[in-house]
Design an enzyme around this catalytic site. Structure first.
Site, mmCIF file in Angstrom:
data_model
loop_
_atom_site.group_PDB
_atom_site.id
_atom_site.type_symbol
_atom_site.label_atom_id
_atom_site.label_comp_id
_atom_site.label_asym_id
_atom_site.label_seq_id
_atom_site.Cartn_x
_atom_site.Cartn_y
_atom_site.Cartn_z
ATOM 1 N N ALA A 315 112.509 54.348 16.546
ATOM 2 C CA ALA A 315 112.608 53.495 17.732
ATOM 3 C C ALA A 315 113.603 54.074 18.731
ATOM 4 O O ALA A 315 114.522 54.807 18.363
ATOM 5 C CB ALA A 315 113.048 52.088 17.325
ATOM 6 N N SER A 316 113.404 53.723 20.002
ATOM 7 C CA SER A 316 114.335 54.047 21.082
ATOM 8 C C SER A 316 114.527 55.560 21.179
ATOM 9 O O SER A 316 113.565 56.297 21.318
ATOM 10 C CB SER A 316 115.660 53.303 20.861
ATOM 11 O OG SER A 316 116.478 53.364 22.005
ATOM 12 N N ASN A 317 115.776 56.058 21.091
ATOM 13 C CA ASN A 317 115.980 57.501 21.120
ATOM 14 C C ASN A 317 115.278 58.186 19.953
ATOM 15 O O ASN A 317 114.845 59.333 20.068
ATOM 16 C CB ASN A 317 117.476 57.822 21.083
ATOM 17 C CG ASN A 317 118.154 57.569 22.413
ATOM 18 O OD1 ASN A 317 117.502 57.380 23.429
ATOM 19 N ND2 ASN A 317 119.478 57.553 22.414
ATOM 20 N N GLY A 319 112.424 57.170 18.754
ATOM 21 C CA GLY A 319 111.043 57.245 19.202
ATOM 22 C C GLY A 319 110.826 58.427 20.125
ATOM 23 O O GLY A 319 109.795 59.115 20.059
ATOM 24 N N SER A 340 108.434 53.552 18.755
ATOM 25 C CA SER A 340 108.691 52.200 19.251
ATOM 26 C C SER A 340 109.717 52.272 20.368
ATOM 27 O O SER A 340 110.750 52.924 20.223
ATOM 28 C CB SER A 340 109.220 51.324 18.106
ATOM 29 O OG SER A 340 109.483 50.013 18.545
#
Length: 731
Positions: A315-317, A319, A340
């Site tokens: 997720a985030s970084n 991702g 994500s």
């Protein structure tokens, strides 16, 4: 070859590389009497620990440990307080690992029963959705290693977890680069939990970020295992130390005492540019680990890309890292990815577009450095707009926004005086600031998130850290008169306590979020203050550091935000500083070319930290423009979902928003079925969720009906499509 079954001492294992041909055969799972299982280039092993999920001795302490929960299980991860240390001032390595798993799991997921923990997801919930009474402990082995480039400064940590349930006849690896700036366990609640339950080896990595705090005053650092020591005592096991001489450090301390250097910001290596390659290196090390654990003399390399399924998911970084790894995967090692809420650094806006609800979107495709520093200017003022209001008392008490109202009003006044917002009243100025954010890529779905993101310091933290990282500025550069340190309740710089530093591996998240370091504005009138109390020299009032915010955006834009003039050698910041930052940003652009590799992006429409117009929507559109009908990227946009599921613990957020995590899990399930059994990928779509409602702070318990599964073939009104070179997203 040797097989290790017990914990080895905490020491770097040196190695020598064998012939390139043998290494290539090993990576490909080939068989030859010359083949050997060799460590990937740049990897140094630290050791391996067996976690049988029963009471075991780990040297200094006796603790129940496992791969997923650190021995505390579903109940412990859901507890409001972290497990206690036997000696809080001197936590053991085992205790730090346990508490790091606790904090990282809870850092991005909602651990409340009403929010879905223990019913929709959690250690006790099987991948098929079955709710058990189990604590969800997962036994196995954890291999710890470091990736370096020879400088001794990169020190990217990799932890490969091999559960006892790993099936050598059905081998699989799940890659989990950390979210945010978190350490090696940053993806334990996403890729970690899903992969371990599936019986896959999980390759976790901090991707060059992590909890590396160099306390410049006493020259103490984090070791790779999270413990603290002086830089000299830590030696080669130093996770991060600022690249500064003792003489220069002493001189800096005299002028700016009690400052703390942070790895992500001050490594002077622009770690973001390597997130993809670091993830690929973690995959190669995971393959080595499996061959080391299961290989035999007759078949030393039983696993390779030809017979081992590799899925990247985070997720985030994180991702962003798995997408970048897929883009850079020249060897075909990764089979598919799930990202994500990814931070996709767009190379520009040409060649693609976005339509929402039939209307053309004007603001899109901006980089993290651009939209974050812009938001840092306007969010405090915009948070006062009527459309951005959140009235629940507990939210205000938690984020102290009521205490910031006067300073946010001063920010509106300062912007107006500089011609950066219109309006004669605070209400008019706040509404104009909010409109400017909407024009820069945010949407109305983000309105009520701006106050929380700013009051929790996301704007100042990211604006300070990323500009330093992109420009490769050292800890003593004081870029835009910004530094990091512990601060008092009134914003004054204080010395970080030894206990806080000792526990930092388990409590910090790799940013200047206040545990223990926060963002300090050195040029605040009257003396250095934390960002929340800063008095700008140009205004003479406490306005949350307007001057610093303007300086940081100038670094990214190359122009003075007030006058529009190009930066020069004599401006603040200077043209040279801006050139360095902008060159660093150019290094982190995504190509958006996945070469037909299967991928699913999941994002929340209400995400104000990583707004979809600048990230998920833009990336999907550019990918389609590049790959056309050959693209295997699917985009799932979830209504009423925002960036931090952990925010759903807060009153008002619990009633308004739903967790995004169930959709990450579903996307991983679908990707597995696609890769293993040729199941279909879902069509791109909007998933329409139903917020829980009820009383703020005591929202109605979530059920599956609040977060319906995405469909393989959505209704026409929910389908995301393309019109020419533009992605079309239904309202």
């Amino acid at each position: 070859m040797h097989t290790r079954t017990k914990k080895v001492s905490f020491a770097v294992v040196q190695w020598s590389l064998t012939a390139l041909a043998a290494a290539t055969l090993a990576a490909c799972g080939g068989s030859s009497h010359h083949v050997s299982n060799d460590l990937p280039e740049g990897i140094s092993e630290i050791g391996v620990t067996v976690y049988p999920a029963t009471s075991v001795s780990s040297g200094e302490t006796t603790a129940q440990q496992d791969l997923l929960t650190g021995g505390i299980g579903k109940t412990g991860l859901g507890a409001a307080a972290a497990p206690a240390y036997a000696d809080p001032a001197n936590p053991t390595v085992a205790e730090l690992r346990r508490n790091a798993l606790y904090s990282n799991y809870r850092g991005i997921l909602d651990p409340s029963a009403g929010g879905g923990y223990g019913t929709l997801y959690g250690p006790n919930v099987k991948l098929d959705g079955t709710i058990t009474q189990s604590e969800g402990l997962i036994p196995g082995r954890e291999y710890l290693a470091v990736l370096d480039d020879g400088s001794g400064r990169k020190q990217t940590t990799v932890a490969v977890q091999v559960p006892d349930s790993f099936d050598a006849g059905n081998p699989c690896i799940v890659l989990g680069p950390s979210s945010g700036s978190r350490g090696v366990y940053g993806a334990i609640g996403t890729a970690g939990e899903w992969g371990l339950k599936k019986g896959c080896a999980v390759a976790l990595t901090d991707a060059g970020k992590g909890v590396g705090l160099h306390n410049l005053s006493d020259d103490t650092v984090n070791r790779i295992d999270g413990s603290r020591a002086t830089h000299a005592a830590a030696g080669k096991l130093t996770f991060f130390a600022a690249n500064i001489t003792d003489a220069a450090r002493s001189a800096y301390n005299a002028l700016f005492p009690n400052r703390i250097a942070i790895k992500h910001a001050h490594s002077q290596m622009n770690p973001e540019k390597d997130w993809g390659n670091d993830t690929l290196a973690a995959a190669r090390y995971a393959m080595y680990v499996l061959n080391e654990q299961f290989g035999t003399t007759g078949n030393p390399v039983p696993f390779g890309k030809a017979n081992t399924l590799v899925i990247g998911g985070s997720a985030s970084n994180g991702g962003a890292a798995v997408l970048r790894a897929a883009e850079q995967d020249g060897d075909g090692l990764i089979d598919g990815v799930v990202a994500s809420e990814p931070v996709t650094e767009m190379p520009g806006t040409s060649g693609y577009g976005i339509e929402f609800g039939g209307a053309t979107v004007a603001g899109y495709g901006k980089t993290l450095g651009d939209f974050t520093t812009y938001g840092n200017i306007y969010q405090p003022c915009a948070a006062l707009a009527a459309d951005a209001a959140l009235t629940e008392a507990s939210i205000y008490n938690y984020i102290a926004l009521t205490g910031m109202t006067a300073r946010a009003t001063a920010r509106c006044d300062g912007l107006a005086a500089k011609g950066l917002v219109n309006g004669s009243t605070t209400a008019e100025r706040a509404a104009d600031a909010l409109a400017r954010l909407r024009a820069y890529g945010w949407t109305r779905d983000n309105d009520q998130m701006h106050n929380a993101h700013y009051a929790l310091g996301n704007g100042p933290i990211l604006s300070g850290m990323y500009t330093m990282a992109y420009g490769r500025f050292g800890a003593d550069a004081n870029l835009c008169n910004t530094s990091f340190a512990a601060a008092s309740a009134t914003g004054d710089v204080v010395a970080a306590t030894s206990t806080a530093l000792a526990q930092s591996f388990a409590t910090a998240n790799g940013t200047a979020n206040g545990t223990p370091a926060t963002v300090i504005y050195n040029d605040s009138v009257g003396g250095a203050k934390s960002w929340a109390f800063a008095v700008s020299p140009s205004t003479g009032v406490a306005d949350l550091g307007l001057d610093n915010a303007l300086c940081q955006h100038a670094l990214v834009s190359g122009t003075d935000p007030v006058t529009g003039a190009a930066l020069t050698a004599g401006s603040t910041p200077t043209k040279a500083q801006s050139d360095a930052v902008r060159a660093g940003i150019a290094e982190v652009h995504h190509s958006a070319s996945l070469k037909g590799k299967p991928a699913i992006i999941v994002a929340g429409r209400s995400d104000a930290l990583v707004p979809v117009n600048n990230n998920a929507r833009a990336y999907t559109a550019l990918n389609r423009t590049i790959e056309g009908a050959q693209s295997n990227l699917r985009y799932i946009e979830v209504t009423h979902a925002q960036h931090f599921d952990a925010f759903l613990l807060f009153s008002g957020f619990d009633t308004r928003f739903v967790p995004l995590h169930p959709y990450f899990n579903q996307a991983m399930d679908v990707m597995w079925e696609h890769l293993k059994n040729k199941g279909p990928l879902p069509a791109s779509q909007v998933v329409r969720t139903t917020p829980r409602g009820g009383t703020p702070g005591a929202a109605t318990a979530i059920t599956a009906s609040n977060v319906p599964a995405f469909a393989m073939s959505p209704a026409a009104a929910d389908a995301i499509g393309f019109a020419g070179t533009s992605i079309t997203v239904p309202e």
